[in-house]
Design a protein around this motif. Sequence first.
Motif, PDB file in Angstrom:
ATOM      1  N   ASN A 164       0.848  -1.179   0.000  1.00  0.00           N
ATOM      2  CA  ASN A 164       0.000   0.000   0.000  1.00  0.00           C
ATOM      3  C   ASN A 164       0.889   1.236   0.000  1.00  0.00           C
ATOM      4  O   ASN A 164       1.775   1.372   0.857  1.00  0.00           O
ATOM      5  N   PRO A 165       0.693   2.178  -0.955  1.00  0.00           N
ATOM      6  CA  PRO A 165       1.579   3.353  -1.003  1.00  0.00           C
ATOM      7  C   PRO A 165       1.445   4.237   0.237  1.00  0.00           C
ATOM      8  O   PRO A 165       2.357   4.993   0.560  1.00  0.00           O
ATOM      9  N   PHE A 166       0.362   4.132   0.953  1.00  0.00           N
ATOM     10  CA  PHE A 166       0.176   4.945   2.150  1.00  0.00           C
ATOM     11  C   PHE A 166       0.817   4.309   3.385  1.00  0.00           C
ATOM     12  O   PHE A 166       0.870   4.933   4.444  1.00  0.00           O
ATOM     13  N   ALA A 167       1.304   3.083   3.253  1.00  0.00           N
ATOM     14  CA  ALA A 167       1.964   2.429   4.376  1.00  0.00           C
ATOM     15  C   ALA A 167       3.229   3.184   4.772  1.00  0.00           C
ATOM     16  O   ALA A 167       3.576   3.269   5.957  1.00  0.00           O
ATOM     17  N   VAL A 168       3.901   3.763   3.794  1.00  0.00           N
ATOM     18  CA  VAL A 168       5.115   4.541   4.077  1.00  0.00           C
ATOM     19  C   VAL A 168       4.749   5.753   4.924  1.00  0.00           C
ATOM     20  O   VAL A 168       5.437   6.090   5.884  1.00  0.00           O
ATOM     21  N   LEU A 169       3.642   6.414   4.586  1.00  0.00           N
ATOM     22  CA  LEU A 169       3.202   7.578   5.368  1.00  0.00           C
ATOM     23  C   LEU A 169       2.847   7.172   6.793  1.00  0.00           C
ATOM     24  O   LEU A 169       3.110   7.912   7.739  1.00  0.00           O
ATOM     25  N   LYS A 170       2.275   5.987   6.933  1.00  0.00           N
ATOM     26  CA  LYS A 170       1.916   5.495   8.264  1.00  0.00           C
ATOM     27  C   LYS A 170       3.164   5.307   9.104  1.00  0.00           C
ATOM     28  O   LYS A 170       3.195   5.639  10.285  1.00  0.00           O
ATOM     29  N   GLU A 171       4.212   4.784   8.491  1.00  0.00           N
ATOM     30  CA  GLU A 171       5.479   4.592   9.193  1.00  0.00           C
ATOM     31  C   GLU A 171       6.080   5.932   9.588  1.00  0.00           C
ATOM     32  O   GLU A 171       6.615   6.091  10.689  1.00  0.00           O
ATOM     33  N   ARG A 174       4.347   7.258  12.662  1.00  0.00           N
ATOM     34  CA  ARG A 174       4.781   6.565  13.878  1.00  0.00           C
ATOM     35  C   ARG A 174       6.114   7.115  14.363  1.00  0.00           C
ATOM     36  O   ARG A 174       6.359   7.240  15.557  1.00  0.00           O
ATOM     37  N   ASP A 175       7.006   7.398  13.413  1.00  0.00           N
ATOM     38  CA  ASP A 175       8.318   7.911  13.770  1.00  0.00           C
ATOM     39  C   ASP A 175       8.223   9.283  14.449  1.00  0.00           C
ATOM     40  O   ASP A 175       9.019   9.607  15.326  1.00  0.00           O
ATOM     41  N   GLN A 176       7.245  10.095  14.061  1.00  0.00           N
ATOM     42  CA  GLN A 176       7.083  11.428  14.626  1.00  0.00           C
ATOM     43  C   GLN A 176       6.518  11.378  16.039  1.00  0.00           C
ATOM     44  O   GLN A 176       6.737  12.270  16.832  1.00  0.00           O
TER      45      GLN A 176
END
Length: 177
Positions: A164-171, A174-176
């Motif tokens: 899912n291309p939005f999985a990167v945004l989800k990660e 989480r980092d923030q």
Amino acid sequence: MQKVKLPHSVEPTKSATKRSDYRGVILAKDMERLSGAVVRCSEYVDAEVQFEKDAQGLTVFHGHLSTDVTLICQRCNGELDLSVNADFCFTPVQGEEQESDDIIPEAYEPVEVDDHGEVSLLQIFEDELLLSLPIVPLHAESECAVKRDEMSFGKIEPEQERQNPFAVLKELKRDQE
């Protein structure tokens, strides 16, 4: 038996008043759309048409059509001979009458008359025969040149699941946190 040619157009109201019955043929070469949809068609289309008034006083014409055609089998690409038969039942209507379908029984198919009160039997018959042709013409499996063992149905490989291309945004979110 003599082949009597049917008229290409008739006035259904006058014919129903006279209780006319037509039995004869129409030349298949006059039906250009049918000729284009088949490989070959027999020379004549046998037709029977009866005009009458029903219990409601509606003009009705009904009958039967039959002809022989040759189609292409979609399985083996060989020629497929087929007898085409069509039964029909129509009632003529004017333009405004067609909108009030509640007075026309379901058994009757409305057909619009022209400005002179005539209907084109040729066009109606051609439409009925085209509707009677099979969507996908096939020989019976026992008669087809391609046997069941020779048919290949193929297997579809499951599509690789893409990330899912939005999985990167989800990660990143989480980092923030």
